[in-house]
Design an enzyme around this catalytic site. Structure first.
Site, short mmCIF file in Angstrom:
data_model
loop_
_atom_site.label_atom_id
_atom_site.label_comp_id
_atom_site.label_asym_id
_atom_site.label_seq_id
_atom_site.Cartn_x
_atom_site.Cartn_y
_atom_site.Cartn_z
NE ARG A 91 -3.82 -1.52 2.51
CZ ARG A 91 -4.92 -1.33 1.80
NH1 ARG A 91 -5.13 -0.18 1.21
NH2 ARG A 91 -5.80 -2.28 1.67
CG HIS A 109 10.16 -2.18 -5.99
ND1 HIS A 109 8.80 -2.40 -5.88
CD2 HIS A 109 10.43 -2.19 -7.32
CE1 HIS A 109 8.28 -2.52 -7.08
NE2 HIS A 109 9.24 -2.41 -7.97
C1 GAR Z 1 9.41 -8.92 -1.73
O1 GAR Z 1 9.98 -9.51 -2.86
C2 GAR Z 1 9.47 -7.40 -1.82
O2 GAR Z 1 10.61 -6.96 -2.53
C3 GAR Z 1 8.20 -7.10 -2.57
O3 GAR Z 1 7.26 -7.97 -2.04
C4 GAR Z 1 7.91 -9.18 -1.67
C5 GAR Z 1 7.44 -9.56 -0.28
O4 GAR Z 1 7.86 -10.84 0.05
N1 GAR Z 1 7.81 -5.75 -2.39
C6 GAR Z 1 7.19 -5.04 -3.33
O5 GAR Z 1 6.88 -5.48 -4.41
C7 GAR Z 1 6.90 -3.59 -2.93
N2 GAR Z 1 6.44 -2.84 -4.04
P1 GAR Z 1 7.77 -11.36 1.56
O6 GAR Z 1 6.34 -11.09 2.04
O7 GAR Z 1 8.06 -12.81 1.49
O8 GAR Z 1 8.78 -10.57 2.35
#
Ligand code: GAR
Length: 190
Positions: A91, A109
């Site tokens: 979010r 990210h």
């Molecule tokens: C991660 O790969 C993070 O880089 C990405 O969500 C994933 C969460 O994984 N974040 C985004 O895309 C933010 N825009 P997790 O819940 O296993 O930590």
């Protein structure tokens, strides 16, 4: 010791890496709470297993996003948070939350920003037949994945295999994010 609050919406593997780094003395911080916006998120279970307080904020229980973020800010203040760490929190934050923690909110990210902002960065990159993948850790501002970049780690792939790319990416995230959070906190203390 600085207090960090982790924000997560899903599986929470980065949250787990942060928990483990604190346990192993590699990240010198107290994790004072988890903010989550999804009741079924496995990140909540990870917090419970590790005795970390959880505050759940569901968007549909607030009349506006600003009200929700006001409640989140109150919770962070009551936990005496020094840093807000976004780890898969899907979010955008409201200006009032961002302005309350200037240059003390960071995000990870899964792309080399400014490429592939927003949702499913790996899918976006695959659609472009991208060969260079990577992660970006950045300060959070009011835009979507637009804040000042703290660090980027690239890697090249031979094949456009989503599963393989995501495994590499996550392994890299789990090592890099706790180390960078620690660096930011330590630098602030000297
Ligand atoms: C991660 O790969 C993070 O880089 C990405 O969500 C994933 C969460 O994984 N974040 C985004 O895309 C933010 N825009 P997790 O819940 O296993 O930590």
């Amino acid at each position: 010791m600085k207090n960090i609050v982790v924000f997560a919406s899903g599986f929470g593997s980065n949250f787990q890496a942060i928990i483990d780094a604190v346990k192993h003395g590699k990240l010198h911080a107290n994790i004072v709470g988890l903010i989550c916006d999804k009741p079924g998120a496995y990140a909540i279970e990870r917090a419970r297993i590790n005795g970390i307080p959880v505050a759940l904020f569901e968007r549909n229980t607030f009349s506006s996003k600003a009200y929700m973020d006001r409640a989140i800010l109150n919770q962070c203040e009551s936990w005496q948070a020094d840093w807000l760490i976004l780890a898969g929190y899907m979010r955008l934050l409201s200006p009032l939350l961002i302005q309350a923690y200037p240059r003390h909110i960071v995000n990870i990210h899964p792309s080399l920003l400014p490429k592939y902002r927003g949702l499913d960065a790996v899918g976006q990159a695959l659609n472009q037949q991208e060969r260079i993948y990577g992660l970006t850790i950045h300060y959070v501002d009011e835009g979507m994945d637009t804040g000042d970049i703290i660090v980027q780690v690239p890697f090249e792939v031979d094949a456009l295999d989503r599963d393989h790319i995501e495994k590499r990416l996550h392994a890299l995230e789990h090592v890099t994010y706790p180390a960078i959070i620690n660096k930011l906190i330590v630098e602030e203390c000297v």
